[in-house]
Design a protein around this motif. Structure first.
Motif, PDB file in Angstrom:
ATOM      1  N   GLU A 192      35.714   6.777 -35.696  1.00  0.00           N
ATOM      2  CA  GLU A 192      35.679   5.435 -36.317  1.00  0.00           C
ATOM      3  C   GLU A 192      34.319   5.655 -37.293  1.00  0.00           C
ATOM      4  OE1 GLU A 192      35.047   0.908 -35.424  1.00  0.00           O
ATOM      5  OE2 GLU A 192      35.429   2.112 -33.745  1.00  0.00           O
ATOM      6  N   VAL A 208      29.415   1.178 -39.763  1.00  0.00           N
ATOM      7  CA  VAL A 208      29.541   0.044 -40.724  1.00  0.00           C
ATOM      8  C   VAL A 208      29.034   0.360 -42.231  1.00  0.00           C
ATOM      9  CG1 VAL A 208      28.880  -2.361 -41.251  1.00  0.00           C
ATOM     10  CG2 VAL A 208      29.113  -1.430 -38.601  1.00  0.00           C
ATOM     11  N   GLY A 250      33.462   0.691 -43.158  1.00  0.00           N
ATOM     12  CA  GLY A 250      33.238   0.066 -42.028  1.00  0.00           C
ATOM     13  C   GLY A 250      33.224  -1.216 -42.357  1.00  0.00           C
ATOM     14  N   ARG A 309      34.805  -3.309 -43.807  1.00  0.00           N
ATOM     15  CA  ARG A 309      36.262  -3.871 -43.747  1.00  0.00           C
ATOM     16  C   ARG A 309      36.437  -4.482 -42.618  1.00  0.00           C
ATOM     17  NH1 ARG A 309      38.513   1.240 -46.269  1.00  0.00           N
ATOM     18  NH2 ARG A 309      38.730   0.611 -48.642  1.00  0.00           N
ATOM     19  N   SER A 310      35.924  -3.995 -41.411  1.00  0.00           N
ATOM     20  CA  SER A 310      36.335  -4.514 -40.352  1.00  0.00           C
ATOM     21  C   SER A 310      35.126  -5.090 -39.650  1.00  0.00           C
ATOM     22  CB  SER A 310      36.741  -3.389 -39.331  1.00  0.00           C
ATOM     23  OG  SER A 310      35.935  -2.311 -39.443  1.00  0.00           O
ATOM     24  N   HIS A 311      33.769  -5.583 -40.330  1.00  0.00           N
ATOM     25  CA  HIS A 311      32.829  -5.997 -39.706  1.00  0.00           C
ATOM     26  C   HIS A 311      32.236  -7.156 -40.453  1.00  0.00           C
ATOM     27  CE1 HIS A 311      32.776  -2.165 -37.673  1.00  0.00           C
ATOM     28  NE2 HIS A 311      32.095  -2.552 -36.713  1.00  0.00           N
ATOM     29  N   GLU A 327      34.683  -4.615 -51.702  1.00  0.00           N
ATOM     30  CA  GLU A 327      35.323  -4.409 -50.311  1.00  0.00           C
ATOM     31  C   GLU A 327      34.203  -3.387 -49.415  1.00  0.00           C
ATOM     32  OE1 GLU A 327      39.698  -3.839 -48.125  1.00  0.00           O
ATOM     33  OE2 GLU A 327      39.120  -2.786 -50.051  1.00  0.00           O
TER      34      GLU A 327
END
Length: 410
Positions: A249, A252, A349, A351-353, A378
């Protein structure tokens, strides 16, 4: 065995001793059975020397003649490196951009590659030769010498690799990979073993000097495996890959890029009418000047303040354009500032934080640094600040996003 396109920058070929070292490195790859195409820049400082000569002759030299002049720097390097390879018993042949037909458009000093004829290179590779190509240059359809802009040798290398379907394009520089930020500003900056094309594209466009943005675009578009390595120390460098190819993963934030070469303009009191933005930026674009950040504010009196940033080298040219534009539009005033800098945090990262931008703003506020402009995408947040606070801001953000002790990415 593999086909490698290896690019060596100006510091890597800065003098005869370094050219000899590059020849040794290339010979080792060749002895392992690999096919090698080398793309080189001019010797360090040579392009600036040639530009200086031009300005001793003319305050406003012709772009066409500037291309004829500065392209000679790479011609010197390809000849010297080829001689060094031949002295080691390695069969090699050099080519200028014209000789292998790197076809470009006619935008002198900022030309774009349209096509490459690799037939001569392919024939030489079949004969076991190392091919040495002059980076940074090409030729238009009328036979005029063109150049690709600063850092254009990176683009030349990636374009040649794409045309040859090379196994990897290796960019050799004076650093051993891509770092979380410039190690000269932050001592705790960490080398990244991998970074995505998307992130590298943002890093390059926001000021990272490791790779030219057009080279990253080219590599991503044509799926050219790209690796950044050091000419001076052995190592695996940084592999630039696609997001789905990462095995772990993403953090961020992967890196912090910054650019000192920024200038800001504001047209105050522009009438708030349809087409005003086009009437401002159209003439700027027609002058072949690239605009970066754009902010427009609406006032209660039906006027707007229109702000944008450009490269600092274009400051005087933009000033002239805007003085004319502002009169035509009926703007109240043109304000310019060439003492600014841009800082960007980059990471897929994001995108999801949530809360990344506010964390950035908090870190800058804690150092009492004022933000003048903000731009987001983004996977990126950019701010413009006073240039004098640049290094303080970079160090603060590097710590705030836990990059000081990041383990090298796998």
């Amino acid at each position: 065995m593999a086909l490698y396109v290896q690019k060596f920058g100006g510091t890597s070929v800065a003098n005869p001793e370094r050219i000899e070292a590059v020849a040794d490195k290339i010979t080792k790859f060749k002895d392992q059975g690999h096919d090698i195409v080398v793309v080189v820049s001019a010797m360090s400082g040579e392009t600036n020397r040639l530009i200086g000569l031009a300005h001793q002759i003319s305050d406003d030299p012709s772009p066409r003649e500037m291309d004829v002049l500065v392209s000679t720097g790479e011609q010197v390097t390809i000849a010297l490196l080829t001689m060094a390879l031949q002295a080691r018993g390695c069969d090699a042949r050099s080519y200028t951009g014209d000789q292998i037909r790197i076809l470009t458009d006619s935008a002198h000093t900022k030309a774009r590659i349209k096509d490459i004829d690799v037939s001569s290179i392919s024939e030489d590779l079949k004969k076991g030769r190392v091919v040495v190509v002059a980076g940074f240059q090409g030729v238009d359809e009328l036979g005029n010498t063109t150049t690709l802009g600063r850092g254009g040798s990176d683009t030349s290398a990636v374009a040649v690799a794409a045309a040859l379907n090379a196994d990897e394009c290796q960019i050799y520089t004076d650093v051993d990979g891509v770092y979380t930020t410039d190690p000269r500003v932050v001592e705790k900056a960490q080398r990244l073993s991998q970074i995505t094309f998307e992130e590298m594209l943002e890093m390059a466009s926001q000021g990272s000097k490791v790779l030219q943005i057009r080279a990253v675009e080219f590599a991503g578009k044509y799926h050219v495996p790209l690796r950044v390595l050091s000419s001076f120390v052995d190592g695996e460098g940084t592999l630039i890959t696609f997001e789905g190819e990462h095995k772990m993963e993403q953090p961020v934030i992967s890196g912090i890029a910054f650019n000192r070469d920024e200038a800001k303009f504001t047209l105050v009191g522009v009438p708030d009418i349809p087409g005003a933005a086009s009437r401002i930026l159209g003439p700027v674009s027609a002058a072949n000047i690239e605009v970066d950040m754009i902010v427009q504010n609406i006032a209660e009196d039906k006027t707007t303040d229109f702000t944008f940033t450009v490269h600092r080298n274009d400051y005087q040219r933009v000033s002239k354009v805007l003085n004319s534009v502002s009169q035509d539009l009926g703007a109240q005033e043109v304000r310019g500032n060439s003492e600014i800098a841009k800082i960007s945090i980059v990471g897929v990262g994001m995108r999801s934080h949530a809360g990344v931008a506010s964390q950035m703003f908090d870190a800058l506020a804690s150092e009492n640094i004022n933000i003048q402009l903000i731009s987001t995408s983004e996977i990126k947040v950019s701010v413009v600040i006073e240039e004098k606070y640049l290094e303080l801001a970079v160090r603060a953000l590097h710590t705030a996003f836990d990059l000081d002790a990041v383990e090298e990415q796998v």
